[in-house]
Design a protein around this motif. Structure first.
Motif, PDB file in Angstrom:
ATOM      1  N   UNK A 190       0.301  -1.857  -0.296  1.00  0.00           N
ATOM      2  CA  UNK A 190       0.176  -0.161  -0.162  1.00  0.00           C
ATOM      3  C   UNK A 190       0.749   1.434   0.081  1.00  0.00           C
ATOM      4  N   UNK A 191       2.335   1.737   0.528  1.00  0.00           N
ATOM      5  CA  UNK A 191       3.078   2.583   0.630  1.00  0.00           C
ATOM      6  C   UNK A 191       3.781   2.764  -0.386  1.00  0.00           C
ATOM      7  N   UNK A 192       3.659   3.601  -0.960  1.00  0.00           N
ATOM      8  CA  UNK A 192       5.165   4.206  -2.199  1.00  0.00           C
ATOM      9  C   UNK A 192       6.255   2.993  -2.475  1.00  0.00           C
ATOM     10  N   UNK A 193       6.280   1.985  -2.975  1.00  0.00           N
ATOM     11  CA  UNK A 193       7.405   0.971  -3.076  1.00  0.00           C
ATOM     12  C   UNK A 193       7.512   0.408  -4.271  1.00  0.00           C
ATOM     13  N   UNK A 194       8.701  -0.308  -4.415  1.00  0.00           N
ATOM     14  CA  UNK A 194       9.216  -1.048  -5.718  1.00  0.00           C
ATOM     15  C   UNK A 194       8.418  -2.090  -5.199  1.00  0.00           C
ATOM     16  N   UNK A 195       8.092  -2.608  -6.683  1.00  0.00           N
ATOM     17  CA  UNK A 195       6.840  -4.226  -6.714  1.00  0.00           C
ATOM     18  C   UNK A 195       7.474  -4.727  -7.998  1.00  0.00           C
ATOM     19  N   UNK A 196       8.246  -6.197  -7.804  1.00  0.00           N
ATOM     20  CA  UNK A 196       8.023  -6.721  -8.670  1.00  0.00           C
ATOM     21  C   UNK A 196       7.080  -7.575  -8.865  1.00  0.00           C
ATOM     22  N   UNK A 197       7.051  -7.946  -9.963  1.00  0.00           N
ATOM     23  CA  UNK A 197       5.237  -8.477 -10.593  1.00  0.00           C
ATOM     24  C   UNK A 197       5.974  -9.833 -11.669  1.00  0.00           C
ATOM     25  N   UNK A 198       5.401 -11.541 -11.763  1.00  0.00           N
ATOM     26  CA  UNK A 198       4.804 -11.498 -12.786  1.00  0.00           C
ATOM     27  C   UNK A 198       3.672 -11.304 -13.756  1.00  0.00           C
ATOM     28  N   UNK A 199       3.804 -11.487 -14.787  1.00  0.00           N
ATOM     29  CA  UNK A 199       2.066 -11.326 -15.599  1.00  0.00           C
ATOM     30  C   UNK A 199       2.077 -12.201 -16.668  1.00  0.00           C
ATOM     31  N   UNK A 200       1.063 -11.971 -17.232  1.00  0.00           N
ATOM     32  CA  UNK A 200       0.873 -12.321 -18.427  1.00  0.00           C
ATOM     33  C   UNK A 200      -0.439 -12.506 -18.877  1.00  0.00           C
ATOM     34  N   UNK A 201      -0.730 -11.827 -20.553  1.00  0.00           N
ATOM     35  CA  UNK A 201      -1.116 -11.241 -20.506  1.00  0.00           C
ATOM     36  C   UNK A 201      -2.338 -12.415 -22.120  1.00  0.00           C
ATOM     37  N   UNK A 202      -3.265 -12.603 -21.917  1.00  0.00           N
ATOM     38  CA  UNK A 202      -3.749 -13.518 -22.583  1.00  0.00           C
ATOM     39  C   UNK A 202      -5.642 -13.155 -23.434  1.00  0.00           C
ATOM     40  N   UNK A 203      -5.626 -12.890 -24.734  1.00  0.00           N
ATOM     41  CA  UNK A 203      -6.340 -12.974 -25.127  1.00  0.00           C
ATOM     42  C   UNK A 203      -8.407 -13.379 -24.962  1.00  0.00           C
ATOM     43  N   UNK A 204      -8.932 -13.195 -25.036  1.00  0.00           N
ATOM     44  CA  UNK A 204     -10.079 -13.979 -24.534  1.00  0.00           C
ATOM     45  C   UNK A 204     -11.238 -14.034 -26.239  1.00  0.00           C
ATOM     46  N   UNK A 205     -11.451 -15.100 -26.494  1.00  0.00           N
ATOM     47  CA  UNK A 205     -12.512 -15.827 -25.856  1.00  0.00           C
ATOM     48  C   UNK A 205     -11.129 -17.040 -25.643  1.00  0.00           C
ATOM     49  N   UNK A 206     -10.158 -17.324 -26.513  1.00  0.00           N
ATOM     50  CA  UNK A 206      -9.488 -18.442 -27.181  1.00  0.00           C
ATOM     51  C   UNK A 206      -7.792 -18.186 -26.077  1.00  0.00           C
ATOM     52  N   UNK A 207      -8.117 -17.555 -24.728  1.00  0.00           N
ATOM     53  CA  UNK A 207      -6.796 -17.757 -24.100  1.00  0.00           C
ATOM     54  C   UNK A 207      -5.403 -17.784 -24.731  1.00  0.00           C
ATOM     55  N   UNK A 208      -5.259 -16.904 -25.768  1.00  0.00           N
ATOM     56  CA  UNK A 208      -4.054 -17.120 -26.555  1.00  0.00           C
ATOM     57  C   UNK A 208      -2.904 -16.414 -25.674  1.00  0.00           C
ATOM     58  N   UNK A 209      -1.896 -16.641 -25.677  1.00  0.00           N
ATOM     59  CA  UNK A 209      -0.879 -16.172 -24.535  1.00  0.00           C
ATOM     60  C   UNK A 209      -0.350 -14.246 -25.706  1.00  0.00           C
ATOM     61  N   UNK A 210       0.023 -13.530 -25.111  1.00  0.00           N
ATOM     62  CA  UNK A 210       0.775 -12.417 -26.120  1.00  0.00           C
ATOM     63  C   UNK A 210       1.447 -11.489 -25.456  1.00  0.00           C
ATOM     64  N   UNK A 211       2.198 -12.059 -23.844  1.00  0.00           N
ATOM     65  CA  UNK A 211       2.557 -11.126 -23.411  1.00  0.00           C
ATOM     66  C   UNK A 211       2.795 -12.132 -21.925  1.00  0.00           C
TER      67      UNK A 211
END
Length: 238
Positions: free
Chosen positions: A28-49
């Motif tokens: 919640x506080x100002x800070x540096x975060x490290x995140x993994x994420x996958x972007x998928x198109x719907x409805x076919x759920x094809x990964x684009x990133x």
């Protein structure tokens, strides 16, 4: 399921519980975060990133809570590729990349190792960051983000902090305030200076150098307040 902005455009659903308690263990506080994420198109759920497959597979590392979503687009390296995104201008963590607000907002509502699914149109998920939309994805395409909070830099405990650690944090927070001021975010800069001044003012046994830092931050806070007032007055006159 959470309507992220209350307007029916983006929805967040927790897929996997993380470590700790909500909201005490969220970034919640100002800070540096490290995140993994996958972007998928719907409805076919094809990964684009996918952060685990693109570049070197490292999580994205970016600041949250500093009001920096409108910095100029710049090229930066992601592994072996040169991509385009939003980059800090001489910030404390030079080279970190600012991400779209929906990603930042999602992460702020997560605990470490939590996995959440975020749904929305590409143009809404990447609003203000159109050049970060994955290649081949239309603005009105429905996307799904699979987001995992890998870790984040927790703020120091000022009740247990050592003097060297306290001074290091004070200098970092002052630089954050300077960055916000430089961008014209005078109210945010004022708040940052005030919070930092309160932290150092609460320490006992300050030496001369530390008092000088405190006085400098208080002057910066007052200057930010004065500039904010002038800015608001100018807007009212217009």
């Amino acid at each position: 399921v959470r309507d992220l902005y209350g307007d029916g455009t983006i929805f967040k659903r927790r897929e996997k519980l993380g470590e700790g308690e909500f909201p005490a263990d969220c970034p919640l506080n100002d800070c540096i975060v490290r995140v993994h994420y996958i972007a998928k198109t719907l409805p076919d759920r094809t990964s684009v990133f996918n952060t685990r497959e693109d570049g070197e597979g490292n999580p994205l590392e970016f600041p949250v809570g500093l009001g920096l979503p409108t910095l100029p687009v710049a090229e930066f390296s992601l592994g072996s590729e040169c991509v385009r995104g939003y980059q800090w201008e001489g910030g404390v963590h030079d080279g970190d990349v600012q991400q779209p607000d929906p990603l930042e907002t999602t992460v702020r509502l997560m605990t470490i190792k939590e996995v959440s699914m975020v749904h929305g149109k590409a143009e809404r998920l990447y609003r203000g960051f159109a050049e970060m939309i994955p290649p081949g994805v239309a603005p009105d395409q429905q996307l799904e983000w699979e987001v995992e909070l890998d870790s984040f830099d927790k703020p120091p405990n000022w009740y247990k902090i050592t003097y060297p650690e306290a001074l290091e944090d004070v200098k970092k927070q002052k630089e954050y305030g300077n960055l916000l001021f430089k961008r014209g975010s005078f109210a945010l800069a004022k708040t940052k200076y005030h919070k930092t001044a309160c932290n150092i003012d609460g320490l006992r046994g300050l030496e001369h150098e530390q008092w000088e830092i405190l006085e400098e931050i208080k002057k910066l806070e007052q200057h930010a307040a004065d500039v904010e007032k002038k800015s608001l007055k100018g807007k009212l006159i217009q």
